[in-house]
Design a protein around this motif. Structure first.
Motif, short mmCIF file in Angstrom:
data_model
loop_
_atom_site.label_atom_id
_atom_site.label_comp_id
_atom_site.label_asym_id
_atom_site.label_seq_id
_atom_site.Cartn_x
_atom_site.Cartn_y
_atom_site.Cartn_z
N VAL A 136 0.87 -1.18 0.00
CA VAL A 136 0.00 0.00 0.00
C VAL A 136 0.90 1.23 0.00
N PHE A 137 0.71 2.09 -0.98
CA PHE A 137 1.50 3.32 -1.09
C PHE A 137 0.64 4.53 -0.74
N ALA A 313 0.87 7.06 7.39
CA ALA A 313 1.29 5.73 6.97
C ALA A 313 1.10 4.72 8.10
N ILE A 314 1.41 5.11 9.32
CA ILE A 314 1.18 4.23 10.47
C ILE A 314 -0.31 3.97 10.64
N ALA A 319 -5.43 0.70 10.08
CA ALA A 319 -6.78 0.58 9.52
C ALA A 319 -6.91 -0.62 8.59
N ILE A 320 -5.90 -0.85 7.75
CA ILE A 320 -6.01 -1.89 6.71
C ILE A 320 -5.63 -3.27 7.21
N PHE A 321 -4.52 -3.38 7.93
CA PHE A 321 -3.99 -4.70 8.26
C PHE A 321 -4.31 -5.15 9.69
N ILE A 327 -12.71 -0.52 3.15
CA ILE A 327 -12.86 0.83 2.58
C ILE A 327 -11.50 1.49 2.47
N ALA A 328 -10.72 1.44 3.56
CA ALA A 328 -9.38 2.05 3.54
C ALA A 328 -8.49 1.37 2.51
N LEU A 329 -8.62 0.05 2.35
CA LEU A 329 -7.80 -0.68 1.39
C LEU A 329 -8.10 -0.25 -0.04
#
Length: 393
Positions: A136-137, A313-314, A319-321, A327-329
């Motif tokens: 994820v960038f 980024a943190i 949120a994603i992992f 949604i965030a992904l």
């Protein structure tokens, strides 16, 4: 010859980083997040690299941890000024890809395009995403924009600048400049945009309906300046501060730029004409750095503080992992929008991240009083003469 300070620092970091050693022993990824960045200037290049003349290199910077999320800076040997040139950008792209491969080897899942790297791979980073589909960038500007809005609101409030204050945004056509200008206009302030690109300035003014000054001299007096560009043509100087500030008032300057727009040397020239603060940074009580102050001071930050883009980024890793937010992904984190800012702000609250107390180049700003006594001019009909030493006797 004695080892370079950066070599000793990295050796100490590797030796004393117990959380990293534990992750290695338990076969966990060494890192969750990597911040890839250029160096600010020649001074930082000399601090960061033992051999500053070797342009084909990248190395690790400060390592930090928040709520079990492990992150680290990875810097490459190209300055912000060199990134303005075609050869500099070409080299930076190659080194960024090498840094990304390094990040992937460490097990990282989120990679930040930090500092001046945000547009190295176009406006959406499509090429980079295609090369590394499992990562994820983000450019980190949703988090920075949200924190910048908090900083500006608080600074205006503490300086007793209620709406409609007259505010100048330098670089309003950029990502952060556009976001903060829209935020301030929505709060009913009078917003004037100015920047070195007349074409971009006119386009921004037409799209937003906000005022643009096509040359610096036409700006007039303002109450505060929000700096969102550090290009050489856009930098504040003593002479420009004198043109902008009101009589018997200091100029409030809120500077989100890295490197700074109003740098430390020029700030010293301005004396008591300016009240400046850094902006767009984040603070969390649980944030810790490997080697403590030896690390956060290398970034010119204070305890528990990190750049807003680093914080985003943190937050995205959380949120994603961890929270498994689909949604965030699915969001494009190269786009700055109100919805993206909302997602990041909600995760900030979960992690205890907020805007830090105001600082200026690492020093706490405690006063926002803008009143200033001007030197009294002599009456026009009273000539100024030096005392005669003979008469004094």
């Amino acid at each position: 010859m004695l080892p370079h300070a950066s070599t000793l620092w990295r050796a100490a970091l590797r030796t004393t980083d117990l959380p990293r050693h534990w992750r290695v022993l338990t076969s966990q990824p060494r890192l969750d997040v990597v911040f890839i960045t250029n160096v600010r200037d020649e001074a930082e290049r000399r601090r960061f690299f033992a051999d500053p003349n070797d342009r084909l290199q990248h190395a690790s910077g400060p390592r930090m941890r928040l709520r079990g999320v492990h992150a680290q800076v990875r810097g490459f040997n190209v300055t912000a000024e060199e990134l303005l040139t075609r050869p500099g950008r070409k080299l930076a792209r190659e080194l960024f890809i090498e840094c990304t491969r390094w990040a992937q080897d460490q097990g990282a899942r989120v990679v930040l395009l930090a500092a001046s790297t945000k547009r190295l791979f176009g406006r959406d980073g499509g090429e980079l995403k295609a090369m590394f589909p499992d990562l994820v960038f983000t450019i980190g500007d949703n988090g920075t924009a949200w924190l910048l809005g908090q900083d500006v609101e608080r600074a205006l409030r503490r300086a007793n600048l209620s709406a409609p204050a007259r505010l100048l945004v330098i670089g309003p056509y950029g990502i952060l400049g556009s976001a903060v200008a829209e935020h301030l206009a929505g709060a009913r302030h009078e917003v004037i945009g100015w920047g070195p690109s007349t074409a971009l300035l006119q386009e921004w003014s037409q799209q937003t309906g906000l005022s643009a000054a096509l040359d610096f001299e036409s700006i007039g007096k303002v109450d505060a300046v929000v700096c969102c560009s550090h290009s050489p043509e856009a930098k504040l100087t003593l002479e420009r501060v004198q043109q902008l500030r009101r009589t018997r008032r200091k100029l409030l300057v809120i500077d989100v730029c890295e490197p700074a727009n109003l740098d430390a040397e020029e700030l010293a020239r301005c004396g008591d004409l300016v009240r400046r603060q850094d902006a767009g940074n984040a603070h969390a009580k649980g944030l810790s750095y490997g080697l403590g102050p030896l690390s956060w001071q290398r970034l010119q930050l204070s305890r528990g503080t990190v750049f807003g883009c680093f914080a985003e980024a943190i937050a995205l890793y959380q949120a994603i992992f961890r929270d498994r937010s689909s949604i965030a992904l699915r969001r494009d984190w190269f786009e700055v929008s109100a919805f993206n800012q909302f997602i990041v702000a909600e995760t900030f609250r979960e992690l205890g991240i907020q805007a830090p107390e105001p600082h200026c180049f690492g020093r706490r700003v405690t006063r926002f009083d803008l009143r200033r006594e001007e030197a009294q001019a002599l009456p026009q009909d009273t000539p100024f003469t030096l005392p005669n030493p003979l008469q004094a006797r």
